[in-house]
Structures are given as C-alpha cells and as structure tokens.
Write a protein that holds these residues in place. Structure first.
Motif, PDB file in Angstrom:
ATOM      1  N   SER A  16     -53.406  25.069  20.717  1.00 38.01           N
ATOM      2  CA  SER A  16     -53.360  24.537  19.554  1.00 38.01           C
ATOM      3  C   SER A  16     -52.068  23.480  19.675  1.00 38.01           C
ATOM      4  N   TYR A  20     -52.174  19.213  20.660  1.00 38.55           N
ATOM      5  CA  TYR A  20     -51.640  18.241  19.574  1.00 38.55           C
ATOM      6  C   TYR A  20     -50.580  17.564  20.184  1.00 38.55           C
ATOM      7  N   LEU A  38     -54.708  14.855  15.607  1.00 36.82           N
ATOM      8  CA  LEU A  38     -55.307  15.765  15.315  1.00 36.82           C
ATOM      9  C   LEU A  38     -56.666  15.785  15.852  1.00 36.82           C
ATOM     10  N   VAL A  39     -57.408  14.494  15.902  1.00 37.55           N
ATOM     11  CA  VAL A  39     -58.673  14.407  16.445  1.00 37.55           C
ATOM     12  C   VAL A  39     -58.822  15.144  17.887  1.00 37.55           C
ATOM     13  N   ILE A  42     -58.586  18.973  18.059  1.00 31.23           N
ATOM     14  CA  ILE A  42     -59.618  19.469  17.802  1.00 31.23           C
ATOM     15  C   ILE A  42     -60.897  19.258  18.883  1.00 31.23           C
ATOM     16  N   THR A  45     -59.974  21.208  22.099  1.00 32.92           N
ATOM     17  CA  THR A  45     -60.094  22.854  21.885  1.00 32.92           C
ATOM     18  C   THR A  45     -61.587  23.181  21.970  1.00 32.92           C
ATOM     19  N   ILE A  46     -62.332  22.506  21.169  1.00 36.18           N
ATOM     20  CA  ILE A  46     -63.951  22.828  21.502  1.00 36.18           C
ATOM     21  C   ILE A  46     -64.164  22.851  22.780  1.00 36.18           C
ATOM     22  N   TYR A  56     -64.913  31.640  19.411  1.00 35.46           N
ATOM     23  CA  TYR A  56     -63.921  31.113  18.243  1.00 35.46           C
ATOM     24  C   TYR A  56     -63.337  32.487  17.525  1.00 35.46           C
ATOM     25  N   ASN A  67     -53.336  28.557  10.968  1.00 35.93           N
ATOM     26  CA  ASN A  67     -54.084  28.094   9.889  1.00 35.93           C
ATOM     27  C   ASN A  67     -53.458  28.509   8.446  1.00 35.93           C
ATOM     28  N   VAL A 156     -64.274  19.189   7.423  1.00 32.32           N
ATOM     29  CA  VAL A 156     -63.542  18.831   8.731  1.00 32.32           C
ATOM     30  C   VAL A 156     -63.911  17.530   9.205  1.00 32.32           C
ATOM     31  N   VAL A 160     -61.607  14.255   9.469  1.00 26.80           N
ATOM     32  CA  VAL A 160     -61.311  13.677  10.662  1.00 26.80           C
ATOM     33  C   VAL A 160     -61.950  12.126  10.846  1.00 26.80           C
ATOM     34  N   MET A 192     -56.218  16.220   6.382  1.00 28.84           N
ATOM     35  CA  MET A 192     -56.193  15.333   7.401  1.00 28.84           C
ATOM     36  C   MET A 192     -55.765  13.892   7.353  1.00 28.84           C
TER      37      MET A 192
END
Length: 234
Positions: A16, A20, A38-39, A42, A45-46, A56, A67, A156, A160, A192
């Motif tokens: 993470s 970033y 941030l975008v 995310i 990571t996916i 996950y 978190n 989320v 975003v 966000m």
C-alpha cells in the motif's frame, strides 16, 4: 515462498505504502488523473492482487493496520480547522446552507432514481450514504437495511471520482474561492476528496474536513426520511 511472503502482515503495509509513493512520484512528473496517488494505489493494488491470485483477506492481514488510522486522521483535520477558524466564522451561513441544500438534493435524487429504475428499498438504503465517510456510511446503511459491502464500494467510488474530477470542475466553472472548493470536496467526496483538498491548500483542507462531519450529520438525519418517501411512493 510467495504464499509465505504474502501472508505476512508486512505485505499489505509495504504494498500500500509503496504504490502510494510511486503514485506521488508519477503524478509530480505526469499530473494526470490516473496518477493521483490515492487512485493509482487503489487501482494498482487491485490489479496486482488479481494477477498474483491473492485474496483480499490475505492482503488485509497487513492492510488493516493502515485502515485503522483512517478515523484518527479524519479527526486530526480539526487541527487545520482551528488554524483557519476565521474562514468558518465569516462563511458559517453559506457553509451550513450549502451543505444542507446539497444533502437534501442528494436525498431527493436517490429517491428519483429509485422510482425511475425501480430500485427496491434495500438498494436505495445502500445508496443514500454514498457521499459520506465509510464509518458513518456503514452505520446509516445497516440501520436502514442496506447492503453494507455494496455501500463501501459506492463510497470508495464516489470518493475517488470526486478527488479526480473535482479540481477540473472547479476550473471549468471558474470556482476559485478556497472555502467553496473545500466544502464541495468534503461534502461530495468525503475523506478521499479531503486528501485532494489538502493538496490544493490549507483553507481547502480545513473546510473539507469540517464538511465531512456536517454532511455526515445531515445524511444521518435525512436518509430515513428519504427511505420513508420511497415507501410512500412505491
């Protein structure tokens, strides 16, 4: 070896933070929406979790330690607000009325969409809190009978989207007032959006942090009335 590595709590943390920081570096060089840190973090990571076939739940072994700082970080925004309290005093009526009208319009929009597309009460309850921070959104969704996991997803997505397109909308509509920008980012795309607002300036960040709280309170109050209105109209 790979499974042992990915099951370590450090995997989620390192992944993470590294993504970033990479997003920050790319965004400084190429300031386009997809490289918004941030975008970028995310999305990547996916992508990496899918390519490496990592669940996950495995990622969240470490991700949970990042978190847990979301709530303290949100509360810490009060420091910025204290430093810019004169802007709140000078614009209190505009801020309160703007957020109030915005939440009323948002509630009525969800009601209208529910009628047009024949959403059931469960789906409507899921969508009502989409523009507030996750902790409040989950409480509202669950109390109204919504789908908690889907609420998180739309929260989320909303955050975003607002963080990415918000500054461009300000330029297009020639909105230059920092208070207006901050209130819009915080009330429309919660934490966000506030992250982006802080990048835009001290005042924007402070007003955005304030708007998260005020919008959350307004949604908690108005969402049950929106669901009641749907029940009456169906």
């Amino acid at each position: 070896m790979i499974r042992e590595l990915t099951s370590s709590p450090f995997f989620g943390i390192v992944l993470s933070v590294a993504l970033y920081l990479l997003g920050q570096k790319l965004h400084r060089k190429w300031p386009i929406p997809i490289f918004t840190p941030l975008v970028f973090a995310i999305v990547m990571t996916i992508v990496l979790l899918l390519l490496m076939d990592i669940s996950y739940e495995t990622y969240f072994i470490g991700g949970q330690y990042i978190n847990i700082w979301v709530t303290p970080a949100t509360v810490a925004l009060a420091i910025k607000l204290k430093k810019n309290i004169e802007h709140l005093r000078a614009n209190v009526v505009a801020i309160l009325s703007g957020i109030g009208i915005g939440v009323v319009f948002h509630t009525l929009l969800i009601v209208a969409l529910s009628l047009i597309f024949q959403f059931n009460e469960e789906l409507a309850a899921t969508l009502f809190p989409k523009s507030v921070t996750t902790a409040i959104a989950l409480g509202v969704s669950e109390s109204l009978g919504g789908i908690a996991s889907l609420t998180v997803a739309v929260v989320v997505f909303t955050g975003v989207l607002g963080a990415v397109v918000g500054p461009s909308i300000f330029k297009w509509l020639k909105i230059t007032d920092p208070v207006a920008q901050g209130v819009a980012m915080g009330s429309g795309s919660h934490a966000m959006g506030t992250t982006k607002a802080i990048e835009m300036g001290e005042v924007q960040g402070a007003m955005s942090g304030l708007s998260i709280v005020l919008t959350g309170i307004a949604v908690v109050i108005l969402a049950p009335f929106g669901l009641f209105l749907i029940q009456l109209l169906f």
